[in-house]
Scaffold this active site. Structure first.
Site, PDB file in Angstrom:
ATOM      1  N   HIS A  18     -31.295  16.311 -17.007  1.00 13.23           N
ATOM      2  CA  HIS A  18     -29.988  15.741 -17.367  1.00 13.23           C
ATOM      3  C   HIS A  18     -28.845  16.669 -16.955  1.00 13.23           C
ATOM      4  O   HIS A  18     -28.437  17.556 -17.696  1.00 13.23           O
ATOM      5  CB  HIS A  18     -29.988  15.517 -18.887  1.00 13.23           C
ATOM      6  CG  HIS A  18     -28.869  14.657 -19.374  1.00 13.23           C
ATOM      7  ND1 HIS A  18     -28.980  13.868 -20.485  1.00 13.23           N
ATOM      8  CD2 HIS A  18     -27.611  14.490 -18.924  1.00 13.23           C
ATOM      9  CE1 HIS A  18     -27.842  13.233 -20.696  1.00 13.23           C
ATOM     10  NE2 HIS A  18     -26.991  13.602 -19.767  1.00 13.23           N
ATOM     11  N   HIS A  20     -24.939  16.619 -14.937  1.00 15.17           N
ATOM     12  CA  HIS A  20     -23.834  15.892 -14.297  1.00 15.17           C
ATOM     13  C   HIS A  20     -23.258  16.775 -13.197  1.00 15.17           C
ATOM     14  O   HIS A  20     -22.703  17.833 -13.491  1.00 15.17           O
ATOM     15  CB  HIS A  20     -22.753  15.529 -15.318  1.00 15.17           C
ATOM     16  CG  HIS A  20     -23.232  14.576 -16.379  1.00 15.17           C
ATOM     17  ND1 HIS A  20     -23.215  13.210 -16.221  1.00 15.17           N
ATOM     18  CD2 HIS A  20     -23.783  14.806 -17.601  1.00 15.17           C
ATOM     19  CE1 HIS A  20     -23.716  12.628 -17.315  1.00 15.17           C
ATOM     20  NE2 HIS A  20     -24.070  13.577 -18.166  1.00 15.17           N
ATOM     21  N   ARG A  22     -21.139  15.501 -10.728  1.00 12.00           N
ATOM     22  CA  ARG A  22     -19.774  15.013 -10.423  1.00 12.00           C
ATOM     23  C   ARG A  22     -19.494  14.653  -8.973  1.00 12.00           C
ATOM     24  O   ARG A  22     -18.348  14.337  -8.647  1.00 12.00           O
ATOM     25  CB  ARG A  22     -18.722  16.042 -10.883  1.00 12.00           C
ATOM     26  CG  ARG A  22     -18.803  16.436 -12.343  1.00 12.00           C
ATOM     27  CD  ARG A  22     -18.610  15.261 -13.270  1.00 12.00           C
ATOM     28  NE  ARG A  22     -18.438  15.694 -14.659  1.00 12.00           N
ATOM     29  CZ  ARG A  22     -18.948  15.038 -15.701  1.00 12.00           C
ATOM     30  NH1 ARG A  22     -19.654  13.927 -15.518  1.00 12.00           N
ATOM     31  NH2 ARG A  22     -18.744  15.469 -16.929  1.00 12.00           N
ATOM     32  N   HIS A 190     -30.485  13.622 -25.122  1.00  4.23           N
ATOM     33  CA  HIS A 190     -29.751  14.414 -26.129  1.00  4.23           C
ATOM     34  C   HIS A 190     -29.882  13.942 -27.590  1.00  4.23           C
ATOM     35  O   HIS A 190     -28.894  13.526 -28.204  1.00  4.23           O
ATOM     36  CB  HIS A 190     -28.269  14.552 -25.760  1.00  4.23           C
ATOM     37  CG  HIS A 190     -27.592  13.322 -25.210  1.00  4.23           C
ATOM     38  ND1 HIS A 190     -27.594  12.120 -25.856  1.00  4.23           N
ATOM     39  CD2 HIS A 190     -26.884  13.137 -24.076  1.00  4.23           C
ATOM     40  CE1 HIS A 190     -26.911  11.246 -25.139  1.00  4.23           C
ATOM     41  NE2 HIS A 190     -26.473  11.841 -24.051  1.00  4.23           N
ATOM     42  N   ASP A 263     -27.572  18.447 -20.240  1.00  3.20           N
ATOM     43  CA  ASP A 263     -26.394  17.578 -20.265  1.00  3.20           C
ATOM     44  C   ASP A 263     -25.160  18.345 -19.766  1.00  3.20           C
ATOM     45  O   ASP A 263     -24.046  18.168 -20.272  1.00  3.20           O
ATOM     46  CB  ASP A 263     -26.129  16.977 -21.653  1.00  3.20           C
ATOM     47  CG  ASP A 263     -25.236  15.730 -21.589  1.00  3.20           C
ATOM     48  OD1 ASP A 263     -24.894  15.298 -20.461  1.00  3.20           O
ATOM     49  OD2 ASP A 263     -24.884  15.194 -22.644  1.00  3.20           O
ATOM     50  N   HIS A 267     -15.852  19.631 -16.829  1.00  7.10           N
ATOM     51  CA  HIS A 267     -14.582  18.902 -16.919  1.00  7.10           C
ATOM     52  C   HIS A 267     -13.432  19.794 -16.477  1.00  7.10           C
ATOM     53  O   HIS A 267     -13.477  21.008 -16.652  1.00  7.10           O
ATOM     54  CB  HIS A 267     -14.334  18.425 -18.359  1.00  7.10           C
ATOM     55  CG  HIS A 267     -15.214  17.283 -18.758  1.00  7.10           C
ATOM     56  ND1 HIS A 267     -15.178  16.060 -18.139  1.00  7.10           N
ATOM     57  CD2 HIS A 267     -16.179  17.191 -19.710  1.00  7.10           C
ATOM     58  CE1 HIS A 267     -16.078  15.250 -18.691  1.00  7.10           C
ATOM     59  NE2 HIS A 267     -16.708  15.916 -19.645  1.00  7.10           N
ATOM     60  N   PRO A 281     -15.388  14.458 -23.393  1.00  7.28           N
ATOM     61  CA  PRO A 281     -16.551  15.086 -24.018  1.00  7.28           C
ATOM     62  C   PRO A 281     -17.453  15.744 -22.983  1.00  7.28           C
ATOM     63  O   PRO A 281     -17.605  15.219 -21.886  1.00  7.28           O
ATOM     64  CB  PRO A 281     -17.265  13.891 -24.666  1.00  7.28           C
ATOM     65  CG  PRO A 281     -16.915  12.729 -23.786  1.00  7.28           C
ATOM     66  CD  PRO A 281     -15.539  13.004 -23.228  1.00  7.28           C
ATOM     67  N   GLY A 282     -18.043  16.869 -23.338  1.00  7.32           N
ATOM     68  CA  GLY A 282     -19.026  17.505 -22.468  1.00  7.32           C
ATOM     69  C   GLY A 282     -18.787  18.987 -22.311  1.00  7.32           C
ATOM     70  O   GLY A 282     -17.657  19.458 -22.440  1.00  7.32           O
TER      71      GLY A 282
HETATM   72  O1  DOR Z   1     -20.654  14.709 -23.489  1.00  2.53           O
HETATM   73  C1  DOR Z   1     -20.956  13.921 -22.617  1.00  2.53           C
HETATM   74  N1  DOR Z   1     -20.495  14.063 -21.359  1.00  2.53           N
HETATM   75  N2  DOR Z   1     -21.756  12.892 -22.896  1.00  2.53           N
HETATM   76  C2  DOR Z   1     -21.991  11.899 -22.010  1.00  2.53           C
HETATM   77  O2  DOR Z   1     -22.691  10.979 -22.334  1.00  2.53           O
HETATM   78  C3  DOR Z   1     -21.360  11.912 -20.683  1.00  2.53           C
HETATM   79  C4  DOR Z   1     -21.016  13.279 -20.295  1.00  2.53           C
HETATM   80  C5  DOR Z   1     -20.066  13.310 -19.139  1.00  2.53           C
HETATM   81  O3  DOR Z   1     -20.348  12.660 -18.125  1.00  2.53           O
HETATM   82  O4  DOR Z   1     -19.057  14.019 -19.211  1.00  2.53           O
HETATM   83 ZN    ZN Z   2     -25.206  10.913 -22.776  1.00  2.00          ZN
HETATM   84 ZN    ZN Z   3     -24.983  13.213 -20.002  1.00  2.00          ZN
END
Ligand code: DOR
Ligand code: ZN
Ligand code: ZN
Length: 391
Positions: A18, A20, A22, A190, A263, A267, A281-282
């Protein structure tokens, strides 16, 4: 070249189910190149790139781009995850078969969530036929409208709208039942609440083919972090209570939760240095995952190093059906492995991480355990904090 490994721990290369990355769409926050560097430095030899990019990875064209860029960079095996629906929050199932033909073995609704049970049931049926796994984001969106933080005492006192545990637990229960009915393989992303661990224990006891991951941040951090309103702590699902973190650690030790997945969610600074409600979020995770697992699981005696190999490498490789990862090296085979200095401690600085974004909740924290060397099929990809590009 000789790699000194006195006092170090030898582990199979880590596999992140998991991540990201981008790319395409938000290359100002992370690219496949910078995310691969972060992965190699974090001890990873394979990562699964989540589908909520722009454009969404709901078709073979985007999937092929991710494969190609991952191979060109060459620091880690980058596996594209396919979106379950066409577009985020789509009403229509994506062409899972076309993506499977392009090598996709994990489909996910992460970053959106499939609310419609009919759509989820079809996704599970088709993925079974394709020998793929469906990874679900574990959020019932009708219960998280406007949610900003874990629903509980803290959020109430701070005036933040709540994200209740039942928003996660109800949809995990639903999809476990759909997995039983379809005979599909379901993976829960998660896991963040004690109640979800309870449902997973029940489902596994029934012989339902469900696996689950927990993030490093849900093992270490809790909603005490909300006090300062610092959006670096904003994440989906939200940081839960200290009691939840304890149950999650025990569930991971026991195998009720199978593995750790980062995860990793980069950002831009402007999306984190703002009001809580406006923040995205993230949090970053690739370079801090091993140290957080050492702090929360190894140091308290919940896992030995054999167990670390299981949760960071073997189980994720098995869940995704990855050959060549997550197992000891066979004689004569080029090595895919990670060397860790268990005695080293280091202080996290977001600006020093390889990601373009710097949103780490561990800023200034001293963490135990350091990845020293990562090898992918016999080639050093990271050594003593430096990435080694292919020659
Ligand atoms: O915190 C998160 N960020 N949860 C998610 O499901 C998506 C992820 C994101 O892509 O930033
Ligand atoms: Zn998620
Ligand atoms: Zn995620």
């Amino acid at each position: 070249e000789v790699v000194e490994a006195h006092g170090q721990v030898l582990l199979p290369g880590f596999v992140d189910l998991h991540t990201h990355l981008r790319e395409p769409g938000r290359e100002d926050t992370e690219t496949i190149a910078t995310g691969s560097a972060a992965a190699a430095l974090g001890g990873y030899t394979a990562v699964f790139a989540m589908a909520n990019t722009d454009p969404v990875a709901d078709n073979a064209v985007v999937v092929e781009h991710v494969w190609r860029r991952g191979r060109e960079v060459g620091l880690v095996d980058v596996h594209p995850v396919g979106a379950v629906t066409v577009g985020l929050r789509g009403e229509k199932l994506a062409e899972l078969g076309t993506m499977a033909a392009a090598g996709v073995r994990v489909f996910s609704d992460d970053g959106h969530c499939v609310h419609d049970p009919l759509l989820m049931r079809r996704a599970l049926e088709y993925s079974t036929a394709l020998d793929a796994v469906v990874a679900q984001h574990a959020e019932e969106p009708r219960l998280t409208v406007g949610a900003q933080a874990h629903e509980g005492e803290r959020a109430a006192r701070l005036g933040l709208a709540g994200w209740p545990a039942v928003a996660e637990e109800s949809i995990v229960a639903r999809d476990c039942l759909l997995a039983r009915q379809t005979g599909a393989r379901l993976h829960v992303c998660h896991v963040s609440t004690a109640g979800t661990a309870e449902i997973l224990r029940w489902a596994k006891g029934q012989g339902i083919e469900v696996s689950a991951e927990v993030t490093p941040h849900h093992l270490l951090l809790d909603d005490d972090r909300l006090a300062g309103y610092d959006p670096v702590n904003k994440v989906n699902p939200p940081l839960r209570t200290a009691a939840d973190t304890k149950v999650l650690r025990d569930a991971l030790a026991e195998g009720v939760v199978d593995c750790v997945a980062t995860d990793h969610a980069p950002h831009a600074a402007q999306d984190k240095d703002c009001e809580w409600s406006a923040a995205r979020p993230g949090m970053l995770g690739l370079q801090t995952a091993l140290p957080v697992v050492v702090a929360t699981m190894v140091e308290p005696g919940l896992l030995d190093w054999r167990g670390v190999a299981r949760v960071l490498s073997e189980r994720p490789a098995e869940i995704a059906g990855l050959p060549g990862h997550g197992r000891p090296i066979a004689v004569g085979e080029p090595a895919t492995l990670t060397l860790v200095d268990p005695a080293a401690r280091w202080t996290v600085r977001g600006a020093e991480l390889a990601s373009i974004a710097a949103n780490t909740p561990y800023e200034g924290m001293e963490l135990p355990g350091r990845v020293v060397t990562t090898l992918l099929r016999g080639r050093i990809t990271a050594h003593e904090g430096m990435v080694r590009e292919r020659e």
